[in-house]
Scaffold this active site. Sequence first.
Site, PDB file in Angstrom:
ATOM      1  CG  HIS A  89      -0.342   0.219   2.516  1.00  0.00           C
ATOM      2  ND1 HIS A  89      -0.127   1.460   3.062  1.00  0.00           N
ATOM      3  CD2 HIS A  89       0.124  -0.673   3.430  1.00  0.00           C
ATOM      4  CE1 HIS A  89       0.441   1.336   4.249  1.00  0.00           C
ATOM      5  NE2 HIS A  89       0.613   0.052   4.501  1.00  0.00           N
ATOM      6  CG  ASP A  91      -2.908   3.997   2.475  1.00  0.00           C
ATOM      7  OD1 ASP A  91      -2.346   2.973   2.018  1.00  0.00           O
ATOM      8  OD2 ASP A  91      -3.705   3.953   3.414  1.00  0.00           O
ATOM      9  CG  ASP A 122       3.143   1.415   7.574  1.00  0.00           C
ATOM     10  OD1 ASP A 122       2.644   0.711   6.687  1.00  0.00           O
ATOM     11  OD2 ASP A 122       2.503   1.794   8.573  1.00  0.00           O
ATOM     12  CD  GLU A 156      -2.661  -1.123   5.906  1.00  0.00           C
ATOM     13  OE1 GLU A 156      -2.726  -2.073   6.696  1.00  0.00           O
ATOM     14  OE2 GLU A 156      -2.197  -0.004   6.248  1.00  0.00           O
ATOM     15  CD  GLU A 157      -1.297   3.003   7.514  1.00  0.00           C
ATOM     16  OE1 GLU A 157      -1.928   2.600   8.505  1.00  0.00           O
ATOM     17  OE2 GLU A 157      -0.115   2.685   7.292  1.00  0.00           O
ATOM     18  CG  ASP A 185       1.894  -3.023   5.520  1.00  0.00           C
ATOM     19  OD1 ASP A 185       2.676  -2.070   5.703  1.00  0.00           O
ATOM     20  OD2 ASP A 185       0.661  -2.929   5.619  1.00  0.00           O
ATOM     21  CG  HIS A 435       0.913   3.527  12.302  1.00  0.00           C
ATOM     22  ND1 HIS A 435      -0.396   3.229  12.532  1.00  0.00           N
ATOM     23  CD2 HIS A 435       1.239   2.921  11.134  1.00  0.00           C
ATOM     24  CE1 HIS A 435      -0.842   2.457  11.545  1.00  0.00           C
ATOM     25  NE2 HIS A 435       0.144   2.259  10.696  1.00  0.00           N
TER      26      HIS A 435
END
EC number: 3.4.13.20
Lengths: 464, 464
Positions: A89, A91, A122, A156-157, A185, A435
Amino acid sequence: MDPKLGRMTLKEWVAIESDSVQPVPRFRQELFRMMAVAADTLQRLGARVTSVDMGSQQLPDGQSLPIPPVILAELGNDPTKGTVCFYGHLDVQPADQGDGWLTDPYVLTEVDGKLYGRGATDNKGPVLAWINAVSAFRALEQDLPVNIKFIIEGMEEAGSVALEELVEKEKNRFFSGVDYIVISDNLWISQRKPAITYGTRGNSYFTVEVKCRDQDFHSGTFGGILHEPMADLVALLGSLVDSSGHILVPGIYDEVAPLTEEEINTYKAIHLDLEEYRNSSRVEKFLFDTKEEILMHLWRYPSLSIHGIEGAFDEPGAKTVIPGQVIGKFSIRLVPHMNVSVVEKQVTRHLEDVFSKRNSSNKMVVSMTLGLHPWIANVNDTQYLAAKRAIRTVFGTEPDMIRDGSTIPIAKMFQEIVHKSVVLIPLGAVDDGEHSQNEKINRWNYIEGTKLFAAFFLEMAQLH
Amino acid sequence: MDPKLGRMTLKEWVAIESDSVQPVPRFRQELFRMMAVAADTLQRLGARVTSVDMGSQQLPDGQSLPIPPVILAELGNDPTKGTVCFYGHLDVQPADQGDGWLTDPYVLTEVDGKLYGRGATDNKGPVLAWINAVSAFRALEQDLPVNIKFIIEGMEEAGSVALEELVEKEKNRFFSGVDYIVISDNLWISQRKPAITYGTRGNSYFTVEVKCRDQDFHSGTFGGILHEPMADLVALLGSLVDSSGHILVPGIYDEVAPLTEEEINTYKAIHLDLEEYRNSSRVEKFLFDTKEEILMHLWRYPSLSIHGIEGAFDEPGAKTVIPGQVIGKFSIRLVPHMNVSVVEKQVTRHLEDVFSKRNSSNKMVVSMTLGLHPWIANVNDTQYLAAKRAIRTVFGTEPDMIRDGSTIPIAKMFQEIVHKSVVLIPLGAVDDGEHSQNEKINRWNYIEGTKLFAAFFLEMAQLH
């Protein structure tokens, strides 16, 4: 092949503010740009690329926002070879320099061999490592040992909005020839030792709104005679988990898989230097003192985290306000064999119970805004053996066989819809800070990870 | 006299974003502009005006910000007349249209006789009503019945930083000839019936910071093994007050003045239509059902409000973060004879107690960032009698004799330093929404309030 590929591309990709969490048009535009750039990169690699229109999503406030396209791409179509599909991903989580980033989160910045930037680990870095591995075969003018497919998304997030429907629809088309699915991931459990991941936790994200009126109050003019929404909310949030991390929602542990002696032994086999882990996490003391307890509470037991409150006073300074309407946010990480809808009922009933005992005149609304299943795989599948051999080749060591405490719902989804074996091969080190502020990927991990994927292609060709 | 005075000035003043709560240079510049504009207005009225340099303030984060000047102004110096000093403030609470304002908070907008705008009722409108009353005598070419002084500040909403030192310094200079002090910085208790205020609550504002590290965590990667700061903070905040509004800090009620039969009778005499009050407040149900209980819990009992949390996730959407460091904010409204420093000790000890029982490895820091004493006056002082007569003249009714649940620390300060009688003569209606979204002053209140102050000057001249 574009000579710039792999050298400058990570910097260019990190520079795109592809935040899928904050539902605002500006970030959505960035997401569309991100997907277009990636599609272009894959096309230049020689892949057949389809960008699938995903329509739009309705937000709780009535706003409608377009969903960025999902990229489906194919390289090679030799029926004598195995076909490996890579999921990634592009995003990212929100990032704001004011929150404690030491560098601009959208400018990839190298410091002491670490490449800082939102999405570096990520998941933009690992997606590019896979692309780099493919392009290495191209650059050497060698045939790819396996057929390669890509499915790359941009939500995804935000819970992979509408992806499941697409996979369901492509089950007998795009996925019909796929033998194996690879995801990269998550992170290693150490700074230097690679890992293979065979399970992830799920997640159920809750909001609990408490409303007196849609306007704030002055705490002098009304303090003392109101059922204050913040007092209700703090009591509700305070009823969820005790100081030892134990979740207080009745019945929540009922479906957690029983612990066997054999399972305990798998944790004992894992190398984890607790001191190093504590230091690299910059945490003074964890809830548990042994390696086994820590691994089990990250992987095989549920956890509950309170994320924050929307609608209250959240800025510096001293505002004497009684918020009129507040929304608490928390989530529970789910493990086998917990069930999302059972958890939703248990949490809702528990909060209604606590709230009713307060005799508050406010209105409470509980919503589960995301519900993602946990996932667990069979570690004896072909690609697990191939990944182990590739790791031995590139790193000269056995991998840690780990689970991930985070949620990668796509793993569970592929397993359930496509019925093919899924493996997670992480590239990033344990301290990458996905994150959080100052997310990074090490230059070493990025380069060795590219080699690992190339070796994996060769091992897959042998074992298939 | 400037013919525009009183007609357009409120609009011009509201347009200045004189927010003293958010400690940022832009708002400080607006505050300086506000004070300069007001000084100019008073000068054009013929007053001798001094703008006192207040130096700068050091914020907790090390930043230094200049404090806007305090205006001292004088009109008339006749030793045969009484001298009335008017206190007002021209700073405002934060206002952001996105928080639920129906009009731009910094554009005074009239809708159905209501003048909406930040500061319209708190406190720019009442300051201008006083100025308008003075300028009415000027316009009619009549002598002022009393000597008038003004002290006008720009830091009231931030706790009147450095004002006490100034009043102390000016005690035997500017304040030497002052006989009476009038403040108009609160609201009536009804929509149509005027009031005189003889007491206010104090306030002690607390922050409680809980820190694991200065960086957030991913709730998948760390959820289950951390003493999460939000769980600690929610438990701390949840230990402060119960669902009936009772404060749970041990000893906090010890110094609250005992309730006498005579005092209860003063509450019975007040007109308060509970139904109308509930409707205008848009609150479905208060904590108490009788007029007397409600008045007592706003005026003579302390209250505790939780304002919000800094450092947690406070935006729309679903961010899976474990905040690394969070700051809870709450305040206690103080009543006679509670003592600020005793309350500080009680709250700190209580939170330390609750925190130590959690065995958390996080660090907790409790700070009292504001401490303001309660105030109560003698309702038989001259200016109370004059204000009652002026209200009878302008409104044809007896006023409600009330206290205010909010804090106007300057009242207590004048009483203690200048040793002169202080009266609060509010102009705004109960539903003006000071400190909240859609603050307003009614056009009727603004005009009748101007008349009331003019009548008050005449009554003061008679009674002095």
